[in-house]
Design a protein around this motif. Structure first.
Motif, mmCIF file in Angstrom:
data_model
loop_
_atom_site.group_PDB
_atom_site.id
_atom_site.type_symbol
_atom_site.label_atom_id
_atom_site.label_comp_id
_atom_site.label_asym_id
_atom_site.label_seq_id
_atom_site.Cartn_x
_atom_site.Cartn_y
_atom_site.Cartn_z
ATOM 1 N N VAL A 126 35.464 44.365 55.751
ATOM 2 C CA VAL A 126 37.107 44.366 56.200
ATOM 3 C C VAL A 126 37.577 42.995 56.228
ATOM 4 N N TRP A 127 36.537 42.512 57.127
ATOM 5 C CA TRP A 127 37.481 40.743 57.118
ATOM 6 C C TRP A 127 37.252 40.051 56.326
ATOM 7 N N PHE A 128 35.749 40.070 55.989
ATOM 8 C CA PHE A 128 35.503 39.052 54.466
ATOM 9 C C PHE A 128 35.363 39.439 53.479
ATOM 10 N N VAL A 129 34.778 40.966 52.733
ATOM 11 C CA VAL A 129 34.068 40.852 51.581
ATOM 12 C C VAL A 129 36.139 41.287 50.954
ATOM 13 N N LYS A 130 36.924 42.160 51.950
ATOM 14 C CA LYS A 130 38.202 42.373 50.904
ATOM 15 C C LYS A 130 38.828 41.227 51.482
ATOM 16 N N LYS A 131 38.827 40.785 51.763
ATOM 17 C CA LYS A 131 39.420 38.904 51.699
ATOM 18 C C LYS A 131 38.338 38.237 51.517
ATOM 19 N N GLY A 132 37.835 38.041 50.203
ATOM 20 C CA GLY A 132 37.273 37.625 49.894
ATOM 21 C C GLY A 132 37.530 35.984 49.173
ATOM 22 N N TRP A 133 38.307 36.141 48.229
ATOM 23 C CA TRP A 133 38.609 35.237 47.781
ATOM 24 C C TRP A 133 39.199 34.381 48.839
ATOM 25 N N PHE A 134 40.200 34.941 49.377
ATOM 26 C CA PHE A 134 40.864 34.108 50.374
ATOM 27 C C PHE A 134 39.854 32.761 51.508
ATOM 28 N N TRP A 135 38.973 33.879 51.450
ATOM 29 C CA TRP A 135 37.553 33.291 52.128
ATOM 30 C C TRP A 135 36.786 31.239 51.159
ATOM 31 N N THR A 136 36.813 32.463 50.268
ATOM 32 C CA THR A 136 36.554 31.725 49.066
ATOM 33 C C THR A 136 37.535 29.907 48.803
ATOM 34 N N SER A 137 38.467 31.048 48.202
ATOM 35 C CA SER A 137 39.503 29.236 48.236
ATOM 36 C C SER A 137 40.007 28.786 49.976
ATOM 37 N N LEU A 138 39.479 29.119 50.345
ATOM 38 C CA LEU A 138 39.900 27.558 51.680
ATOM 39 C C LEU A 138 38.559 26.672 51.815
ATOM 40 N N LEU A 139 37.427 27.239 51.063
ATOM 41 C CA LEU A 139 36.692 26.223 51.145
ATOM 42 C C LEU A 139 36.424 25.921 50.060
ATOM 43 N N LEU A 140 36.412 26.032 49.086
ATOM 44 C CA LEU A 140 37.000 25.339 48.021
ATOM 45 C C LEU A 140 38.223 24.451 47.838
ATOM 46 N N LEU A 141 39.276 24.710 48.046
ATOM 47 C CA LEU A 141 40.225 23.728 48.761
ATOM 48 C C LEU A 141 40.014 22.257 50.146
ATOM 49 N N LEU A 142 39.155 23.012 51.372
ATOM 50 C CA LEU A 142 38.825 22.123 51.440
ATOM 51 C C LEU A 142 38.247 21.259 51.456
ATOM 52 N N SER A 143 36.867 21.442 50.650
ATOM 53 C CA SER A 143 35.878 20.468 49.539
ATOM 54 C C SER A 143 37.068 18.952 48.634
ATOM 55 N N VAL A 144 37.866 20.177 48.166
ATOM 56 C CA VAL A 144 38.820 19.475 47.912
ATOM 57 C C VAL A 144 39.836 18.065 48.544
ATOM 58 N N ALA A 145 40.151 18.678 49.371
ATOM 59 C CA ALA A 145 41.316 17.866 50.345
ATOM 60 C C ALA A 145 39.879 16.670 51.115
ATOM 61 N N LEU A 146 38.925 17.136 51.163
ATOM 62 C CA LEU A 146 37.560 16.262 52.081
ATOM 63 C C LEU A 146 37.546 15.263 51.031
ATOM 64 N N ASN A 147 37.669 15.403 49.703
ATOM 65 C CA ASN A 147 37.280 14.117 48.344
ATOM 66 C C ASN A 147 38.354 13.564 47.932
ATOM 67 N N HIS A 148 39.369 14.501 48.407
ATOM 68 C CA HIS A 148 41.127 13.141 47.983
ATOM 69 C C HIS A 148 40.794 12.505 49.692
ATOM 70 N N PHE A 149 40.306 12.550 50.801
ATOM 71 C CA PHE A 149 41.166 11.802 51.438
ATOM 72 C C PHE A 149 39.759 11.521 51.706
#
Length: 290
Positions: A54-77
């Motif tokens: 319920v909290w992870f798989v069904k919202k799987g792309w939200f959690w995946t996007s969060l990790l990918l965008l955090l990586s982008v932000a880290l590289n940017h800053f």
């Protein structure tokens, strides 16, 4: 030599998702599930309302996007413009693939099936009329979990390569005070979610959907991921210029260091101290001044 189509880490990720789902499907078809019927673990995972689903798989792309965008932000800053740009392009393309597949799965059951009672034209009315809908429904779980695992594995591999290389570069020591620990924490989170996605992919293979539906889901996940990797690889390495005053790759730093050492050697060669040293070594060529 021609550049290989897939890197070693990418081939390894593909083997993992295919093997895990294949083992789950094989065990389900071997009636292993019936042996686990009395197990509380089996009851937890078979229930689609368990908190992991319920909290992870069904919202799987939200959690995946969060990790990918955090990586982008880290590289940017951290002033890694090229890595941030490529990571952002990967996320945008992957999100478009996820959205496209979500729409396709919504209509696949109707497009690929039919009701045994010809008076019903759609799956909902067919099942409501207590008839049977014969069709192939693409497993959304198999698609999402395999696709998300591959996307995180790709970004994690790129992140590790970038920050491991930073350790050997003297000009980045001042920035490592905060970026290196953050990169390690983010890599650990990526590894945790990779384990969660691959574990739930095994559960999907074991308990849910037919074998063909899971194979279709995995095939679309791999196909879309390969499309993202192929498109991103077409971006030239020098498409994004480095910020002024920063060397973006190791070769530039080595060249700069060699230039500094070369200038220092030339300056030392023409110094008075070096001239005195040459006279001491060759007194006959410089007279008897000493």
């Amino acid at each position: 030599m021609p550049r290989p189509v897939l890197k070693h880490e990418q081939r390894k990720a593909l083997i993992i998702v295919a093997s895990v789902l294949g083992i789950g499907v094989a065990l389900a078809n071997a009636s292993v599930v019936s042996l686990l019927a009395a197990s509380p673990v089996e009851g937890f995972f078979r229930n689609s309302k368990n908190f992991l689903n319920v909290w992870f798989v069904k919202k799987g792309w939200f959690w995946t996007s969060l990790l990918l965008l955090l990586s982008v932000a880290l590289n940017h800053f951290n002033s890694k413009t090229r890595a941030a740009f490529r990571g952002l392009v990967r996320w945008v393309l992957a999100t478009l693939c996820w959205a496209t597949m979500s729409r396709l799965m919504h209509h696949s059951d109707r497009l690929l099936g039919q009701c045994r009672n010809a008076s019903f034209a759609d799956p909902y009315s067919c099942r409501k009329g207590e008839s049977v809908w014969d069709g192939i429904e693409i497993s959304g779980h198999a698609f999402l979990l395999s696709f998300a695992f591959l996307c995180i594995a790709e970004e994690s591999s790129a992140l590790d390569a970038i920050y491991k290389e930073d350790v050997t570069m003297s000009h980045t020591i001042s920035r490592q005070t905060w970026s290196q620990p953050v990169a390690k924490v983010l890599s650990a989170l990526m590894m945790l979610f990779q384990l969660l996605w691959i574990g739930m992919l095994f559960v999907t293979g074991l308990y849910f959907h037919s074998a063909m539906e899971k194979i279709f889901g995995l095939a679309f996940g791999v196909l879309f991921w390969l499309s993202v990797v192929g498109l991103v690889s077409c971006i030239p390495e020098n498409y994004i210029d480095a910020p002024l005053g920063q060397a973006q790759d190791k070769n530039e730093i080595v060249n700069q260091q060699q230039g500094i050492f070369g200038d220092a050697a030339k300056a030392a060669a023409g110094s008075p101290l070096n001239d005195t040293h040459m006279r001491l070594r060759n007194p006959t060529t410089h007279g008897t001044e000493l």
